[in-house]
Motif scaffolding. Sequence first.
Motif, mmCIF file in Angstrom:
data_model
loop_
_atom_site.group_PDB
_atom_site.id
_atom_site.type_symbol
_atom_site.label_atom_id
_atom_site.label_comp_id
_atom_site.label_asym_id
_atom_site.label_seq_id
_atom_site.Cartn_x
_atom_site.Cartn_y
_atom_site.Cartn_z
ATOM 1 N N UNK A 71 0.821 -1.207 0.000
ATOM 2 C CA UNK A 71 0.000 0.000 0.000
ATOM 3 C C UNK A 71 0.858 1.260 0.000
ATOM 4 N N UNK A 72 2.032 1.199 0.597
ATOM 5 C CA UNK A 72 2.966 2.330 0.553
ATOM 6 C C UNK A 72 3.352 2.621 -0.893
ATOM 7 N N UNK A 73 3.709 1.567 -1.616
ATOM 8 C CA UNK A 73 4.106 1.736 -3.013
ATOM 9 C C UNK A 73 2.921 2.190 -3.853
ATOM 10 N N UNK A 74 1.743 1.624 -3.589
ATOM 11 C CA UNK A 74 0.541 2.016 -4.334
ATOM 12 C C UNK A 74 0.200 3.484 -4.097
ATOM 13 N N UNK A 75 0.322 3.951 -2.854
ATOM 14 C CA UNK A 75 0.047 5.349 -2.544
ATOM 15 C C UNK A 75 1.052 6.269 -3.222
ATOM 16 N N UNK A 76 2.328 5.881 -3.202
ATOM 17 C CA UNK A 76 3.347 6.672 -3.875
ATOM 18 C C UNK A 76 3.123 6.746 -5.375
ATOM 19 N N UNK A 77 2.739 5.614 -5.955
ATOM 20 C CA UNK A 77 2.465 5.572 -7.391
ATOM 21 C C UNK A 77 1.265 6.442 -7.742
ATOM 22 N N UNK A 78 0.217 6.365 -6.936
ATOM 23 C CA UNK A 78 -0.984 7.169 -7.194
ATOM 24 C C UNK A 78 -0.674 8.656 -7.138
ATOM 25 N N UNK A 79 0.118 9.080 -6.147
ATOM 26 C CA UNK A 79 0.481 10.489 -6.035
ATOM 27 C C UNK A 79 1.298 10.956 -7.217
ATOM 28 N N UNK A 80 2.238 10.120 -7.643
ATOM 29 C CA UNK A 80 3.067 10.469 -8.801
ATOM 30 C C UNK A 80 2.226 10.593 -10.061
ATOM 31 N N UNK A 81 1.292 9.682 -10.247
ATOM 32 C CA UNK A 81 0.459 9.713 -11.448
ATOM 33 C C UNK A 81 -0.468 10.925 -11.453
ATOM 34 N N UNK A 113 7.676 7.356 -27.429
ATOM 35 C CA UNK A 113 6.786 7.153 -26.294
ATOM 36 C C UNK A 113 7.503 6.583 -25.071
ATOM 37 N N UNK A 114 8.627 5.898 -25.298
ATOM 38 C CA UNK A 114 9.341 5.295 -24.168
ATOM 39 C C UNK A 114 10.090 6.334 -23.353
ATOM 40 N N UNK A 115 10.080 7.593 -23.835
ATOM 41 C CA UNK A 115 10.648 8.671 -23.026
ATOM 42 C C UNK A 115 9.880 8.821 -21.721
ATOM 43 N N UNK A 116 8.579 8.515 -21.732
ATOM 44 C CA UNK A 116 7.760 8.699 -20.525
ATOM 45 C C UNK A 116 8.205 7.776 -19.393
ATOM 46 N N UNK A 117 8.245 6.452 -19.579
ATOM 47 C CA UNK A 117 8.697 5.617 -18.450
ATOM 48 C C UNK A 117 10.171 5.803 -18.130
ATOM 49 N N UNK A 118 11.006 6.027 -19.141
ATOM 50 C CA UNK A 118 12.434 6.209 -18.893
ATOM 51 C C UNK A 118 12.699 7.447 -18.048
ATOM 52 N N UNK A 119 11.978 8.528 -18.321
ATOM 53 C CA UNK A 119 12.210 9.784 -17.600
ATOM 54 C C UNK A 119 11.889 9.660 -16.123
ATOM 55 N N UNK A 120 10.985 8.750 -15.757
ATOM 56 C CA UNK A 120 10.638 8.596 -14.344
ATOM 57 C C UNK A 120 11.745 7.938 -13.542
ATOM 58 N N UNK A 121 12.777 7.474 -14.223
ATOM 59 C CA UNK A 121 13.931 6.896 -13.541
ATOM 60 C C UNK A 121 15.070 7.896 -13.439
ATOM 61 N N UNK A 122 14.874 9.101 -13.978
ATOM 62 C CA UNK A 122 15.942 10.110 -14.032
ATOM 63 C C UNK A 122 15.529 11.344 -13.229
ATOM 64 N N UNK A 123 16.226 11.653 -12.140
ATOM 65 C CA UNK A 123 15.897 12.856 -11.368
ATOM 66 C C UNK A 123 15.935 14.101 -12.251
ATOM 67 N N UNK A 177 -4.976 7.078 -22.128
ATOM 68 C CA UNK A 177 -4.725 5.722 -21.610
ATOM 69 C C UNK A 177 -3.271 5.286 -21.789
ATOM 70 N N UNK A 178 -2.671 5.634 -22.939
ATOM 71 C CA UNK A 178 -1.275 5.271 -23.172
ATOM 72 C C UNK A 178 -0.362 6.035 -22.229
ATOM 73 N N UNK A 179 -0.636 7.308 -22.040
ATOM 74 C CA UNK A 179 0.170 8.124 -21.123
ATOM 75 C C UNK A 179 0.119 7.553 -19.708
ATOM 76 N N UNK A 180 -1.067 7.209 -19.243
ATOM 77 C CA UNK A 180 -1.210 6.669 -17.892
ATOM 78 C C UNK A 180 -0.505 5.325 -17.751
ATOM 79 N N UNK A 181 -0.596 4.488 -18.783
ATOM 80 C CA UNK A 181 0.069 3.187 -18.744
ATOM 81 C C UNK A 181 1.581 3.343 -18.659
ATOM 82 N N UNK A 182 2.134 4.186 -19.529
ATOM 83 C CA UNK A 182 3.587 4.380 -19.550
ATOM 84 C C UNK A 182 4.078 5.049 -18.275
ATOM 85 N N UNK A 183 3.285 5.986 -17.760
ATOM 86 C CA UNK A 183 3.641 6.636 -16.497
ATOM 87 C C UNK A 183 3.626 5.627 -15.362
ATOM 88 N N UNK A 184 2.624 4.757 -15.351
ATOM 89 C CA UNK A 184 2.531 3.733 -14.308
ATOM 90 C C UNK A 184 3.725 2.792 -14.350
#
Length: 201
Positions: A52-62, A110-120, A138-145
């Motif tokens: 639930x900690x990870x789920x809450x963090x993910x929800x806030x980020x999204x 499109x892979x810039x979206x998930x990759x960027x979330x690993x880069x401060x 839907x694609x944006x939310x999926x890649x962000x997730x």
Amino acid sequence: MTDWITDLVEKMGYAGILLLMFLENLFPPIPSEVIMPLAGFGAADGKYSLGLVIAAGLAGTMLGALFWYSLARKIGDERLRRLADRHGRWITLSGADIAAIEKWFCRHGIWAVPLAHLVPGLRTLISIPAGLFTMPVPLFLLLTAIGAGVWTGVLGAAGYLLGARFEGVEKFMGPVSTAIMVGLSIYYIWRVCSFKSGRTG
């Protein structure tokens, strides 16, 4: 600020984690590198569920990512750059920064979206070109997730494993978290003081 983060999470629980991770996307000196490990440490101490900690963090980020995506998609490139040049000092975002992240987005697709979330520094900004180029929601939310899920999961699990393996870990978690906060705050102040709008006229 680490005490404030800890107090907020203790008072609000998962909602506090969600709120802090949302604010991280709006105000740079609030770092996920501190929020999620501290929350994970709390899970190791039996206060929370790691899942639930990870789920809450993910929800806030999204939610934070969706804010920037929606703003960019609604007002468009030129107006967003003007707003950034006029008012972006406090979030250290200029029109030139937007142009740079757009180029990075175009280069990686499109892979810039998930990759960027690993880069401060990139994970907050990557939602802007996704909105400007009207990536399907839907694609944006999926890649962000995908990207945010990996990032929050690793940070939360790191705090959990550290807390589970070593007694008295809070004795050095506090100083390490403070050092991160101080470093990011100094960088933020420097960015604010050296902010250049990029406007030529």
